[in-house]
Structure formats: structure tokens, C-alpha cells
Design an enzyme around this catalytic site. Structure first.
Site, short mmCIF file in Angstrom:
data_model
loop_
_atom_site.label_atom_id
_atom_site.label_comp_id
_atom_site.label_asym_id
_atom_site.label_seq_id
_atom_site.Cartn_x
_atom_site.Cartn_y
_atom_site.Cartn_z
N HIS A 76 0.84 -1.20 0.00
CA HIS A 76 0.00 0.00 0.00
C HIS A 76 0.87 1.25 0.00
CE1 HIS A 76 -2.99 -2.69 2.30
NE2 HIS A 76 -3.52 -2.49 1.10
N LYS A 128 -16.12 -6.71 5.32
CA LYS A 128 -15.00 -7.46 5.87
C LYS A 128 -15.00 -7.36 7.39
CE LYS A 128 -11.94 -6.48 1.97
NZ LYS A 128 -10.65 -5.87 1.58
N ARG A 146 -2.36 -6.49 -7.65
CA ARG A 146 -1.20 -7.33 -7.35
C ARG A 146 -1.05 -8.44 -8.39
NH1 ARG A 146 -3.80 -7.50 -1.89
NH2 ARG A 146 -4.89 -9.12 -3.00
N SER A 152 -3.01 -7.71 3.05
CA SER A 152 -3.30 -7.54 4.48
C SER A 152 -3.73 -8.87 5.09
CB SER A 152 -4.39 -6.48 4.68
OG SER A 152 -3.93 -5.22 4.26
#
Length: 160
Positions: free
Chosen positions: A18, A42, A91, A129
Site C-alpha cells: 500500500h 470485511k 497485485r 493484508s
């Protein structure tokens, strides 16, 4: 005319990937807003205020970045901030489908705001994460994936 881009996410926690995206975005835009989402499906390890505080701490030495929390629709938040674009990180190819759907929905909600994608530097391309939290929860060394402040916060969440 000042150009503002919004980099939204849960940042639970913020990683070096990030941070890499943020640093590169500050070279391209006058203002970069890292927008920590308060409404998310989430289950976050860190609460909303903790995520904002961690992001502010680890990004404090980067000029041109503002860390703010937001709730509600990202499109509305971006319009309030007069942003010209949304920034998202990719990614891997597996990220593309979800990000493509988000970009198209945001285009419908706020057609004046573009969606831009950056890939992290190669050494950060596998970091997420979720993976960082999993490694930390199992007692693994996460110091090469997150800022030392984040590493301490994760250690506090997962004491040995």
C-alpha cells in the site's frame, strides 16, 4: 487546477505494498487521499479508528498525502473531495475481475471520476493484508511486509 486522487481501502493493516502505491501516486497527483473505509463487509482485525491512526503514523513523512476515514458510498465521498480519480492497486491477474466490477460501478455512480490502477513494486506484489494477518497470527515474522509501527500493533493483537 489541483488534481486529487482517492486511494480507498480497509487497510487492515496497511502494508509496504500500500505504501509503495501511495508514494508513487504522490509523484503523479497534487493531492492523494488515502481513504480508510468505515463501512465494509470485511471483518476487520483493527477497528476503524485504529486503522486510520496506523495509516496516519506510517505515512506521516510522505508529502502530499492525507489520511481520512469515510463512511458510505465512495462515489459520494470522492465528489465531496472534488477528486478526479480513484486509485486501486492490482497485485495479480486474480485482482482484476473484482477491481473491474468496482471501476464500472463507480463509473455509473460518478461518471466524471476515472479509475486508475497501479501495480506495486515486484517485491510487494504478493503481500496482502489478509496474508500478513495470517502470518502474524501464527507467530511468523512480518517485519519485511509492514512498517515497524504496524508490526508492533499486530504483535499486540496476537501475543505469543
Amino acid at each position: 487546477m489541483s488534481r486529487t486522487i482517492i486511494y480507498p481501502g480497509t487497510f487492515d493493516p496497511i502494508t509496504f505494498g500500500h505504501m509503495d502505491i501511495v508514494k508513487r501516486a504522490t509523484r503523479l497527483f497534487d493531492n492523494v487521499i488515502l481513504a480508510v473505509a468505515g463501512d465494509s463487509s470485511k471483518n476487520s482485525l483493527f477497528c476503524y479508528d485504529e486503522r486510520i491512526a496506523l495509516c496516519r503514523e506510517v505515512l506521516s513523512d510522505i508529502d502530499g498525502i492525507e489520511v481520512v476515514g469515510f463512511r458510505g458510498l465512495l462515489a459520494n465521498f470522492a465528489q465531496e473531495k472534488n477528486a478526479c480519480a480513484f486509485l486501486r492497486g492490482l497485485r495479480a491477474v486474480s485482482d482484476f475481475e473484482f477491481e473491474f466490477q468496482l471501476a464500472n460501478m463507480n463509473r455509473r455512480l460518478a461518471p466524471e471520476i476515472e479509475s486508475l490502477f497501479l501495480t506495486p513494486a515486484e517485491q510487494y506484489s504478493f503481500i496482502s493484508s489478509s496474508l500478513v494477518k495470517e502470518v502474524a497470527s501464527l507467530g511468523g515474522d512480518i517485519t519485511e511486509f509492514v512498517h515497524p509501527i504496524v508490526a508492533v500493533a499486530l504483535k499486540d493483537k496476537f501475543p505469543s
